[in-house]
Design a protein around this motif. Structure first.
Motif, PDB file in Angstrom:
ATOM      1  N   ASP A 157       0.886  -1.130   0.087  1.00 47.71           N
ATOM      2  CA  ASP A 157      -0.052   0.008   0.000  1.00 47.71           C
ATOM      3  C   ASP A 157       0.935   1.219  -0.032  1.00 47.71           C
ATOM      4  OD1 ASP A 157      -2.469  -1.300   0.068  1.00 47.71           O
ATOM      5  OD2 ASP A 157      -2.052  -1.612   2.143  1.00 47.71           O
ATOM      6  N   GLU A 158       2.013   1.223   0.735  1.00 43.05           N
ATOM      7  CA  GLU A 158       2.754   2.495   0.519  1.00 43.05           C
ATOM      8  C   GLU A 158       3.379   2.551  -0.746  1.00 43.05           C
ATOM      9  OE1 GLU A 158       3.343   4.673   3.058  1.00 43.05           O
ATOM     10  OE2 GLU A 158       1.755   3.690   3.920  1.00 43.05           O
ATOM     11  N   LEU A 159       3.703   1.340  -1.241  1.00 42.80           N
ATOM     12  CA  LEU A 159       4.350   1.504  -2.769  1.00 42.80           C
ATOM     13  C   LEU A 159       3.459   2.057  -3.643  1.00 42.80           C
ATOM     14  CD1 LEU A 159       6.552   0.378  -4.730  1.00 42.80           C
ATOM     15  CD2 LEU A 159       5.316  -1.668  -4.969  1.00 42.80           C
ATOM     16  N   ILE A 160       2.186   1.664  -3.576  1.00 39.40           N
ATOM     17  CA  ILE A 160       1.362   2.313  -4.400  1.00 39.40           C
ATOM     18  C   ILE A 160       1.005   3.811  -4.112  1.00 39.40           C
ATOM     19  CG2 ILE A 160      -1.258   2.491  -5.100  1.00 39.40           C
ATOM     20  CD1 ILE A 160       0.127   0.106  -6.201  1.00 39.40           C
ATOM     21  N   LYS A 161       1.070   4.213  -3.081  1.00 39.02           N
ATOM     22  CA  LYS A 161       1.154   5.621  -2.524  1.00 39.02           C
ATOM     23  C   LYS A 161       2.381   6.509  -3.282  1.00 39.02           C
ATOM     24  CE  LYS A 161      -1.327   5.023   1.768  1.00 39.02           C
ATOM     25  NZ  LYS A 161      -1.045   5.400   3.206  1.00 39.02           N
ATOM     26  N   SER A 162       3.543   5.778  -3.450  1.00 36.59           N
ATOM     27  CA  SER A 162       4.571   6.389  -3.988  1.00 36.59           C
ATOM     28  C   SER A 162       4.608   6.694  -5.286  1.00 36.59           C
ATOM     29  CB  SER A 162       6.105   5.608  -3.687  1.00 36.59           C
ATOM     30  OG  SER A 162       5.828   4.495  -4.435  1.00 36.59           O
TER      31      SER A 162
END
Length: 587
Positions: free
Chosen positions: A576-581
């Motif tokens: 989920d953090e990867l997608i936000k980045s």
């Protein structure tokens, strides 16, 4: 041996599909306009164009096709869902709108490659035009077999009157895949899909599994950034977790049968994922992911003694890890499977992750009632960028992207190639590409990637849309210009790596054999002179140490010396953090 590559995704068994009846050349302009309106209203939605813009684009096709009305032309593509749609639906639409009948055959990829090589070698047309992978971009220019020399020259010259003003080449996300070293376009992209990392998002989010992994390995269970983490996760699910909800689970999936499809598993950028080759996009320079060195536009060799990297430490590491993971962490039956047999296995619900997964499988993995789908129609799985091996450095390509391209060879009559070029542009026009993308999940235009329709579809595609909107996608590219004869050279891959999987030779011996065989093919091409001053010019044999020192002196990577430690600490990232980045403004 002929293999029906990717048949499992396309959902059809026919080896070839033709189209209907010859269009009446006397159809009036008004009737063709009415037909265009019918198709725009009923079939070609959604589109990034307004209906008025779509009709204006179709009006151009109607007028440009007038000299060819009543003509019947023939083309072929491999069997994929997107080409089925073209063969069954777009040929009918194109015929009604232009008066040109297109017989769009479908056949397995191996047979298609055989046929196009026969046409190239004989000079006699089998088809009027072809859907051929951009993996041939190092082949076609060297054999000088594209009409007018290149598509760039054709569009500016003899094909100017049949080249659409709305083609908008800058909108194609894979245009560089069809370009040669001279900067000219030789093949026009029509379909694309990448090989990415696939994993069970729902399992990776389970608190008890996250805690158990963290306790054992000292870092978070998440999307692996490197092969060390992938290996740890594979061992964790296979040997520690073992069962989930009463089902025996495995931390890895692959295939290892001695079969031509095994070659694709490696030529589709496995070595570059490990870190073999040099920095550079779309392919490493001067050494690419096949381990082939090219200087001044001429292939110079693939063995480490000729400055290549097909049998260097990074390539041997790549094969070693493949064999180890297959034997230790995949289901026992995986080693005896080919591409088609292994493809559906993650959908059976007992695989935790797969490092090498083609996004074209996404359509088959989203069927209602599947073991890997939620009741609300969202997937239990996600896709993410593939982890990289210990030899990989920033600036190298990280994965493979299949790009099927319209290829206009020079052997058919020019007027037939022109009529085919109209159909090729019709299939890639903004009027139809977004509908194709929604229907088949093949994305070729930036405007489609960024469309509202793809935003709406994204939750059901497990990260596909997010990946194509991210800066990461640039690291996924097809085979490049260093390979002087794709059809011949691809064959020696599976024949060599299969021996290491069987245990009859070591990974080093297998890659030595691959490098030897590739060099032998390039040497024969050089001796024949058939590719002229673009063909191979083999380097003299020197010691590996000479080439190690030269790569360092030149500021290159390949070939790299063997690392003292091929398993650095594992690294992961929360999905989920990867997608936000990847959000706009954060690239």
């Amino acid at each position: 041996m002929t293999i029906k590559r990717r048949d499992v995704i396309k959902g059809a068994g026919a080896a070839a599909v033709g189209t209907g009846v010859l269009i009446n050349s006397r159809t009036s302009h008004a009737q063709k306009v009415d037909a265009a309106k019918k198709w725009v209203d009923s079939e070609f939605q959604p589109s990034t164009l307004s209906k008025d813009q779509q009709m204006a684009e179709m009006e151009w096709f109607i007028n440009a096709a007038k000299p060819f009305a009543g003509m019947k032309v023939n083309c072929v593509s491999e069997i994929l869902n997107i080409h089925e749609y073209e063969s069954k639906t777009l040929t009918r639409a194109f015929g009604e709108i232009t008066g040109i009948t297109v017989n769009h055959d479908l056949m397995d990829e191996g047979l298609l490659v055989d046929k196009i090589e026969v046409e190239m070698q004989s000079g006699h047309p089998i088809y009027d035009f072809w859907m051929n992978d951009s993996d041939f971009i190092g082949t076609h220019p060297r054999y000088k077999d594209i009409i007018d020399g290149s598509l760039t020259d054709f569009m500016a010259g003899d094909g100017k009157d049949v080249t659409s003003p709305t083609l908008d080449l800058k909108d194609f996300i894979g245009l560089s895949f069809g370009e040669f070293t001279d900067g000219k376009l030789y093949q026009l992209p029509d379909q694309q899909f990448a090989n990415l990392y696939w994993f069970r998002y729902d399992w990776f989010k389970r608190p008890e599994l996250k805690a158990q992994f963290k306790q054992k390995y000292g870092y978070e269970l998440g999307v692996p950034k490197n092969w060390s983490a992938y290996e740890d996760i594979a061992a964790f699910f296979t040997n520690d977790v073992k069962t989930i909800d009463g089902v025996r689970v495995y931390g890895h999936m692959d295939y290892g049968k001695k079969d031509p499809s095994l070659g694709w598993r490696f030529t589709d950028a496995w070595l570059s994922m490990a870190g073999a080759g040099d920095r550079g996009l779309p392919n490493g320079r001067p050494v690419d992911e096949w381990g082939i060195r090219m200087e001044d536009g001429r292939p110079r060799g693939s063995s480490i003694t000729r400055g290549g990297d097909a049998n260097g430490p990074a390539a041997v590491y790549a094969l070693t890890k493949f064999v180890d993971w297959l034997k230790k962490y995949a289901p026992p039956e995986a080693a005896g499977m080919d591409f088609l047999e292994a493809g559906p296995v993650p959908g059976q619900g007992h695989i935790a992750q797969q490092i090498f997964w083609y996004t074209t499988f996404s359509e088959s993995m989203t069927k209602p009632g599947s073991m890997v789908m939620n009741p609300d129609g969202t997937p239990k799985w996600r896709m993410a960028p593939s982890p990289h091996g210990a030899y990989w450095k920033e600036g190298q390509k990280l994965g493979y992207q299949d790009c099927g391209c319209w290829t206009m060879l020079k052997y058919a009559k020019p007027e037939r190639v022109k009529a085919g070029w109209l159909y090729a542009q019709f299939c890639t026009s903004k009027t139809v590409t977004l509908k194709k993308a929604v229907f088949t999940q093949h994305l070729i235009r930036e405007s489609d990637v960024m469309s509202q329709a793809l935003t709406d579809l994204a939750p059901r595609l497990g990260g596909l849309v997010e990946f194509y909107r991210s800066p990461a996608r640039k690291n996924w590219t097809p085979t490049g210009v260093n390979v002087p004869d794709y059809g011949k050279m691809a064959q020696v891959w599976w024949q060599n790596v299969s021996n290491a999987i069987a245990g009859s030779v070591t990974p080093q011996q297998a890659m030595d054999g691959l490098a030897r065989d590739q060099d032998a093919i390039m040497t024969r091409i050089q001796r024949s002179g058939v590719q002229g001053d673009l063909g191979p010019l083999m380097n003299p044999i020197r010691t590996p140490d000479y080439w190690y020192k030269k790569s360092q002196q030149d500021g290159n990577l390949a070939p790299q010396r063997k690392l003292a430690n091929e398993k650095p600490p594992g690294e992961t990232v929360d999905y989920d953090e990867l997608i936000k980045s990847w959000a706009p403004g954060k690239s």
